[in-house]
Design a protein around this motif. Structure first.
Motif, PDB file in Angstrom:
ATOM      1  N   LYS A 210       0.812  -1.233   0.000  1.00 50.60           N
ATOM      2  CA  LYS A 210       0.000   0.000   0.000  1.00 50.60           C
ATOM      3  C   LYS A 210       0.839   1.274   0.000  1.00 50.60           C
ATOM      4  CE  LYS A 210      -4.230  -1.874   1.890  1.00 50.60           C
ATOM      5  NZ  LYS A 210      -3.934  -3.134   2.564  1.00 50.60           N
ATOM      6  N   VAL A 211       2.149   1.133   0.183  1.00 50.84           N
ATOM      7  CA  VAL A 211       2.995   2.331   0.350  1.00 50.84           C
ATOM      8  C   VAL A 211       3.164   3.082  -0.977  1.00 50.84           C
ATOM      9  CG1 VAL A 211       4.225   1.343   2.320  1.00 50.84           C
ATOM     10  CG2 VAL A 211       5.146   1.004  -0.003  1.00 50.84           C
ATOM     11  N   PRO A 212       3.509   4.390  -0.905  1.00 53.32           N
ATOM     12  CA  PRO A 212       3.663   5.174  -2.135  1.00 53.32           C
ATOM     13  C   PRO A 212       4.954   4.848  -2.895  1.00 53.32           C
ATOM     14  CG  PRO A 212       4.174   6.532  -0.214  1.00 53.32           C
ATOM     15  CD  PRO A 212       3.677   5.206   0.312  1.00 53.32           C
ATOM     16  N   PHE A 213       4.976   5.294  -4.160  1.00 47.01           N
ATOM     17  CA  PHE A 213       6.168   5.143  -5.004  1.00 47.01           C
ATOM     18  C   PHE A 213       6.885   6.483  -5.133  1.00 47.01           C
ATOM     19  CE2 PHE A 213       3.981   1.327  -6.072  1.00 47.01           C
ATOM     20  CZ  PHE A 213       4.960   0.442  -6.500  1.00 47.01           C
ATOM     21  N   ILE A 214       8.180   6.385  -5.399  1.00 50.52           N
ATOM     22  CA  ILE A 214       8.986   7.569  -5.741  1.00 50.52           C
ATOM     23  C   ILE A 214       9.673   7.236  -7.063  1.00 50.52           C
ATOM     24  CG2 ILE A 214      10.915   9.055  -5.063  1.00 50.52           C
ATOM     25  CD1 ILE A 214      10.360   8.210  -2.127  1.00 50.52           C
ATOM     26  N   GLY A 215       9.522   8.113  -8.065  1.00 51.74           N
ATOM     27  CA  GLY A 215      10.057   7.779  -9.387  1.00 51.74           C
ATOM     28  C   GLY A 215      10.940   8.857  -9.967  1.00 51.74           C
ATOM     29  N   GLY A 216      11.498   8.550 -11.140  1.00 48.86           N
ATOM     30  CA  GLY A 216      12.346   9.491 -11.868  1.00 48.86           C
ATOM     31  C   GLY A 216      11.699   9.925 -13.165  1.00 48.86           C
ATOM     32  N   ASN A 217      12.511  10.386 -14.105  1.00 52.16           N
ATOM     33  CA  ASN A 217      11.998  10.967 -15.340  1.00 52.16           C
ATOM     34  C   ASN A 217      11.158   9.987 -16.167  1.00 52.16           C
ATOM     35  OD1 ASN A 217      11.891  13.262 -17.074  1.00 52.16           O
ATOM     36  ND2 ASN A 217      13.277  12.215 -18.473  1.00 52.16           N
ATOM     37  N   GLY A 218      11.415   8.698 -16.009  1.00 47.76           N
ATOM     38  CA  GLY A 218      10.651   7.705 -16.759  1.00 47.76           C
ATOM     39  C   GLY A 218       9.162   7.758 -16.451  1.00 47.76           C
TER      40      GLY A 218
END
Ligand code: 1QQ
Length: 384
Positions: free
Chosen positions: A242-250
């Motif tokens: 259930k935890v959030p994601f952290i992403g990059g330019n993709g």
């Protein structure tokens, strides 16, 4: 005059009378228009075409019209090299924009640099791109400038104590993004519960996600292209993560939400462009993009649009000689000083700091906006 061939005599007569025809400025665009990376490349092409139309409608550059020569590099290294060779040696373009992926830039960029032809990336964010050489430019902001801000903002907002990491280990961008994330997590003293990998073309991430779930992270850091990221999000929710994601330019592609729907809620991501930036240059860009394409623009279109304006600003200062080698060199020398106020805000270059200490190319000197995903959309993070 008597001894000159007829056409030459006519041209020189017109030139003497100040009536010589302005020449087109041929500019190459190598973008991924088919294949997986087309989710980025089609927007990039649209941004270039819009900018070229607008510049030409206002009379071009010192009276010369821009002629774009657009090629599909399919998001593949070999095609990147082929297309660059065609544009540089056959079409004899003044400069080349592209390719779409860092992975392809590491293969094709050296072809342009060796041919002393400016290559200008608008979407390539991996470390080391501008180490290729002095003819390499980009207005895409490096992951190493964006991810520290994204991670710090998400950590503060969610009070993160530990995170899991997943990345593609056979793509130059996802691998470089991972290296940057790893360093940022160390610098910001955020422990990693587990690090998982996948390879291009994988569609089932459940084995990696099961390990991630077992490691009980507060968030999942993902250095992935959009399609893989979306499937990872969907499968994570299916497994009860259930935890959030952290992403990059993709992540900065609408494709993320087409596939993931609401699975990406709460994701943090950084981008140099904001659709809601009220600066006049951005409002004008958004309005003319919507008018021409009947669709909302995205970051990749904005960066391509701005990139042509940066090149145009440099070309205003160049007196074109008609000799392609001379003109390529003149453009390379003028470009570092070019600045604009564009759709992505104020833009200028900074000299690359290369690993070898040899002279490199030029990177973007821009700050990112931070977004959080709400209702299946990127929403400017309001700082709370
Ligand atoms: C790179 C990227 C991709 C997301 C470009 C579309 O940033 O390959 O560098």
């Amino acid at each position: 005059m008597r001894f000159l061939p007829k056409t030459l005599a006519l041209v020189s007569a017109l030139a003497c009378a100040g009536l010589a025809q302005a020449a087109d400025i041929k500019i190459g665009v190598a973008a991924a228009l088919t294949g997986g990376a087309a989710q980025y490349g089609v927007s990039i092409r649209n941004g270039f075409q819009l900018a070229a139309e607008e510049i030409n409608a206002k009379g071009g550059i010192n009276g010369n019209k821009i002629q774009l020569v657009i090629e599909d590099e399919q998001g593949k290294k070999e095609e990147g090299i082929n297309v660059f060779k065609k544009l540089i040696f056959q079409d004899k373009v003044l400069m080349v924009f592209g390719p779409t992926l860092s992975n392809s830039m590491f293969a094709a960029g050296p072809v342009a640099n060796a041919a002393k032809t400016v290559v200008f990336g608008t979407s390539v964010t991996a470390n080391g791109i501008t180490d290729i050489g002095p003819y390499v430019f980009r207005n895409s902001v490096m992951e190493s400038d964006v991810l520290p801000v994204t991670v710090a903002t998400a950590t503060k907002h969610y009070k993160l104590k530990k995170v899991a990491v997943i990345y593609g280990n056979d793509d130059a961008f996802t691998k470089s993004g991972y290296d940057v994330f790893k360093k940022v997590l160390e610098d910001q003293k955020l422990p990693v519960t587990t690090t998982e990998t996948y390879v291009k073309g994988d569609v089932d991430f459940k084995a990696q996600l099961t390990k991630i779930k077992g490691s009980n992270p507060d968030a999942v850091v993902c250095s992935c292209l959009a399609e893989e990221a979306a499937n990872i999000m969907l499968q994570a929710r299916g497994l009860g993560i259930k935890v959030p994601f952290i992403g990059g330019n993709g992540f900065n592609s609408p494709k993320l939400f087409e596939i993931s729907k609401l699975a990406g809620e709460g994701t943090f991501v950084g981008s140099p462009w904001s659709n809601t930036n009220p600066a006049p240059a951005n409002k004008a860009f958004v309005a003319s993009y919507v008018k021409k394409y009947n669709a909302e623009p995205n970051q990749f279109a904005a960066q391509a649009f701005d990139a042509l304006h940066v090149a145009a600003a440099a070309l205003q200062e160049v007196k074109l000689s008609g000799d392609v080698n001379t003109d390529r060199e003149a453009l390379k020398n003028a470009l570092p000083k070019a600045t604009i106020n564009g759709a992505t805000g104020p833009f200028k270059f900074r000299a690359a700091v290369t690993k070898t200490g040899k002279p490199g190319g030029w990177d973007a000197d821009q700050k990112p906006f931070i977004y959080v995903v709400k209702g299946g959309k990127f929403t400017a993070f309001d700082g709370k």
